[in-house]
Structures are given as structure tokens and as C-alpha cells.
Scaffold this active site. Sequence first.
Site, PDB file in Angstrom:
ATOM      1  N   GLU A   1       0.824  -1.222   0.000  1.00 51.58           N
ATOM      2  CA  GLU A   1       0.000   0.000   0.000  1.00 51.58           C
ATOM      3  C   GLU A   1       0.853   1.264   0.000  1.00 51.58           C
ATOM      4  O   GLU A   1       2.061   1.217   0.261  1.00 51.58           O
ATOM      5  CB  GLU A   1      -0.934   0.017   1.211  1.00 51.58           C
TER       6      GLU A   1
ATOM      7  N   LYS B   1      -5.494  10.864   0.841  1.00 52.35           N
ATOM      8  CA  LYS B   1      -5.599   9.506   1.393  1.00 52.35           C
ATOM      9  C   LYS B   1      -6.913   8.943   0.883  1.00 52.35           C
ATOM     10  O   LYS B   1      -7.984   9.459   1.223  1.00 52.35           O
ATOM     11  CB  LYS B   1      -5.566   9.582   2.917  1.00 52.35           C
TER      12      LYS B   1
ATOM     13  N   VAL C   1      -5.459   0.354   3.165  1.00 49.92           N
ATOM     14  CA  VAL C   1      -5.618  -1.105   3.060  1.00 49.92           C
ATOM     15  C   VAL C   1      -6.853  -1.423   2.203  1.00 49.92           C
ATOM     16  O   VAL C   1      -6.800  -2.256   1.297  1.00 49.92           O
ATOM     17  CB  VAL C   1      -5.725  -1.746   4.465  1.00 49.92           C
TER      18      VAL C   1
ATOM     19  N   ASP D   1     -16.555   5.531  14.573  1.00 52.84           N
ATOM     20  CA  ASP D   1     -15.340   5.478  13.761  1.00 52.84           C
ATOM     21  C   ASP D   1     -14.833   4.045  13.620  1.00 52.84           C
ATOM     22  O   ASP D   1     -14.158   3.510  14.487  1.00 52.84           O
ATOM     23  CB  ASP D   1     -14.255   6.384  14.362  1.00 52.84           C
TER      24      ASP D   1
ATOM     25  N   SER E   1     -12.899   1.745  10.698  1.00 54.81           N
ATOM     26  CA  SER E   1     -12.193   1.845   9.412  1.00 54.81           C
ATOM     27  C   SER E   1     -12.909   1.059   8.312  1.00 54.81           C
ATOM     28  O   SER E   1     -13.382  -0.060   8.538  1.00 54.81           O
ATOM     29  CB  SER E   1     -10.770   1.312   9.556  1.00 54.81           C
ATOM     30  N   ALA E   2     -12.931   1.654   7.131  1.00 53.01           N
ATOM     31  CA  ALA E   2     -13.494   0.971   5.955  1.00 53.01           C
ATOM     32  C   ALA E   2     -12.673  -0.271   5.590  1.00 53.01           C
ATOM     33  O   ALA E   2     -13.129  -1.117   4.818  1.00 53.01           O
ATOM     34  CB  ALA E   2     -13.558   1.933   4.772  1.00 53.01           C
ATOM     35  N   ASP E   3     -11.471  -0.391   6.163  1.00 51.10           N
ATOM     36  CA  ASP E   3     -10.658  -1.596   5.912  1.00 51.10           C
ATOM     37  C   ASP E   3     -11.423  -2.860   6.306  1.00 51.10           C
ATOM     38  O   ASP E   3     -11.275  -3.910   5.676  1.00 51.10           O
ATOM     39  CB  ASP E   3      -9.363  -1.567   6.747  1.00 51.10           C
TER      40      ASP E   3
ATOM     41  N   LYS F   1      -2.971  -1.777  15.706  1.00 50.25           N
ATOM     42  CA  LYS F   1      -2.372  -0.997  16.789  1.00 50.25           C
ATOM     43  C   LYS F   1      -3.343  -0.801  17.929  1.00 50.25           C
ATOM     44  O   LYS F   1      -4.542  -0.679  17.714  1.00 50.25           O
ATOM     45  CB  LYS F   1      -2.038   0.393  16.276  1.00 50.25           C
TER      46      LYS F   1
HETATM   47  N1  PSU Z   1      -2.277   1.380  10.660  1.00 48.61           N
HETATM   48  C1  PSU Z   1      -0.953   1.501  10.786  1.00 48.61           C
HETATM   49  N2  PSU Z   1      -0.257   2.194   9.840  1.00 48.61           N
HETATM   50  C2  PSU Z   1      -0.878   2.780   8.772  1.00 48.61           C
HETATM   51  C3  PSU Z   1      -2.300   2.626   8.642  1.00 48.61           C
HETATM   52  C4  PSU Z   1      -2.940   1.924   9.622  1.00 48.61           C
HETATM   53  O1  PSU Z   1      -0.389   0.979  11.721  1.00 48.61           O
HETATM   54  O2  PSU Z   1      -0.213   3.425   7.948  1.00 48.61           O
HETATM   55  C5  PSU Z   1      -3.006   3.195   7.456  1.00 48.61           C
HETATM   56  C6  PSU Z   1      -3.407   2.078   6.482  1.00 48.61           C
HETATM   57  O3  PSU Z   1      -3.296   2.565   5.153  1.00 48.61           O
HETATM   58  C7  PSU Z   1      -4.859   1.846   6.820  1.00 48.61           C
HETATM   59  C8  PSU Z   1      -5.313   3.234   7.156  1.00 48.61           C
HETATM   60  O4  PSU Z   1      -5.615   1.305   5.772  1.00 48.61           O
HETATM   61  O5  PSU Z   1      -4.231   3.803   7.882  1.00 48.61           O
HETATM   62  C9  PSU Z   1      -6.584   3.234   7.974  1.00 48.61           C
HETATM   63  O6  PSU Z   1      -7.084   4.525   8.052  1.00 48.61           O
HETATM   64  P1  PSU Z   1      -8.545   4.752   8.670  1.00 48.61           P
HETATM   65  O7  PSU Z   1      -8.397   4.417  10.113  1.00 48.61           O
HETATM   66  O8  PSU Z   1      -8.812   6.198   8.411  1.00 48.61           O
HETATM   67  O9  PSU Z   1      -9.466   3.844   7.921  1.00 48.61           O
HETATM   68 MN    MN Z   2     -12.034   6.301  10.492  1.00 48.79          MN
END
Ligand code: PSU
Ligand code: MN
Length: 304
Positions: free
Chosen positions: A22, A83, A103, A135, A137-139, A156
Site C-alpha cells: 500500500e 488519502k 488497506v 469510527d 475503518s473501511a478496511d 495498533k
Molecule cells: N495502521 C498503521 N499504519 C498505517 C495505517 C494503519 O499501523 O499506515 C493506514 C493504512 O493505510 C490503513 C489506514 O488502511 O491507515 C486506515 O485509516 P482509517 O483508520 O482512516 O481507515
Molecule cells: Mn475512520
Amino acid sequence: MLKISKKVQDALANNIPVVALESTIISHGMPYPKNVETALMVEQVIIDNGAVPATIGIIDGDLVVGMDHDEIEEFGKRKGILKASRRDLPVVMANKEWAATTVATTMIIAKMAGIEVFVTGGIGGVHRGAPETFDISADLQELAKTNVTVVCAGAKAILDLPLTLEYLETMGVPVLGYKTKELPAFYTPNSGLNLDYALKDEKNAAEIIKEKRSNKILDGGILICVPIPKEYAMDKKTIDDAIEASLKKADELGIKGKDTTPFLLKNIVELTGGDSLESNIKLILNNAKVGAGIAREYSKLNKV
Ligand code: PSU
Ligand code: MN
């Protein structure tokens, strides 16, 4: 709009193992120049372990699969790179933007290109306080529906790990520990949370992927969690304190939405005097080695 490099195209056509990577981790997850150095080292580990790296990002609206070194350098230092998660894709494509892929988006593009294995550091998940903030994540949604295997070091502790596991269970995502039955917590190998399955080795992972892919009804992603090697792990109290302080600061500053994860990552690096960045780099290199091995075993299974 899909632009696959010649090297990656040739590999895919000849059943040579390919590993997707990524770009949000480059543009929004680490500071320059360590971000670029890390991205290039990760590619090298994948090559050294018998697979072809395919770093993914969006350049002038094109979905690029297999960036060259200059492109990786640009993603590391250019200001204003967006992003992009799933919801952003049509916009950044139509507007011909540069955007780093999360991701979720990297999974989508890897799937379009025909790449099964994707290596990263950590995935997004259910944030602490999500019952209030929503909140998530869309992941996680992407893991539920897109046929790609994601190799990571867990999630994390900036996230709510128990809720993240519950969500993945609800969405039907297999969560497999690499030689462990405990969810790793990114900077440390232990979260205290049990996983149902420990992978014996890379071949075992490939067999499970193959099984899932041969049953259309089982469509969706697979999450493989590789613990950070002990010698690179952080002291639990040090990292927990840095996380707590960063969450508090984000709250005070009113950081929200897609800015939350990059803000927390940056703050934790500052508070640990760069130690968390070093652990982060080491765990990704380790994930790259395991991911390349899984891609290799999966290619073997697909030989006719
Ligand atoms: N977690 C990490 N390092 C990162 C990310 C997540 O430890 O760089 C990044 C990844 O690209 C992940 C994104 O898909 O943050 C998730 O962002 P959000 O929480 O806004 O969905
Ligand atoms: Mn989010």
C-alpha cells in the site's frame, strides 16, 4: 485506468508470485525520508524471498500497480497527496488526483489486477470510543467482501482490539495467527486476545486461501497476523503511555475522520523519540518475508 507495470504483468501471466503493497503507509504513515527507505527495503525483502513487489497508488487518477522507485519517492515527499479509501476512489480518479491507497483501496486495486497477497504493517479497525463516534475503518468492510489476503502485524492499540476482532467475526473474515493463537498488537507480539487458529507455516496459509477461493460462496478477504519479532518489540508500558497521550491530544484538538490515524501515528513517533518508527519498520520487513513466502506457496498450489 488500471496501469500495471510490465514486471508485474509478466509475473501475473506466468504464475510468478506477486505481493501487493500500500501507499498510505508511505504518504501518511511515516515521515520522509524513512518512509521511502522503508518502502524500498520492503520491496527488496520481497524480491529476496522470491516474489515480485507491486506497490499500489493513484497517480493523476490512474490506478498504478507496481510503482517504480521515482514514483515511490514522490509518494514519500510530495505535499498534498490525498488519502483514498473506498469512498474516495471515484472522486480521485475523475479529478485525476494523486492519492495514497489505504488497506481497503489497495485490496480493491490488487483484486482488479489479480493479486492475492498483500503485505502491510497494520490494518485500520474499530477505534476506541466507536460506540459513540462510529469510527470504524473501511478496511474492515473491505476485508469482508474483497478477495485478497492481507498480511499484517495485527492492529495498533490506538484501536479497540477486542471490538475489532468482534467486527471481523461478524463479517465472516478468517483471522489467522502466524504460528500463534494470540492476536499480535503491532508494536508488541501480545494483546491478550485469543485467535481461533494458528497457521503452521506459509504452506498452511496457502492451502486455506486456496480453499476459500475455490468456493465462490466464501468470497471475501483473509487476515493473517504476524507478531513482531521479540527483539524488535517495544516495551508495553512505553507504547501504551504514548498511545494514551496521543489519543488524549487528538481528542483535545478535535481530530476526526480520515485524519485520525495519520495524526495518532505521527504523535506516537514523536512521543517515543522515534523508537516506535523503528519497530514499525522492523515489523513490516518481517511481514514482507512471511507474505512473500505465502505468495510463493500459493503459486505452487496454482501450478497446473
Ligand atoms: N495502521 C498503521 N499504519 C498505517 C495505517 C494503519 O499501523 O499506515 C493506514 C493504512 O493505510 C490503513 C489506514 O488502511 O491507515 C486506515 O485509516 P482509517 O483508520 O482512516 O481507515
Ligand atoms: Mn475512520
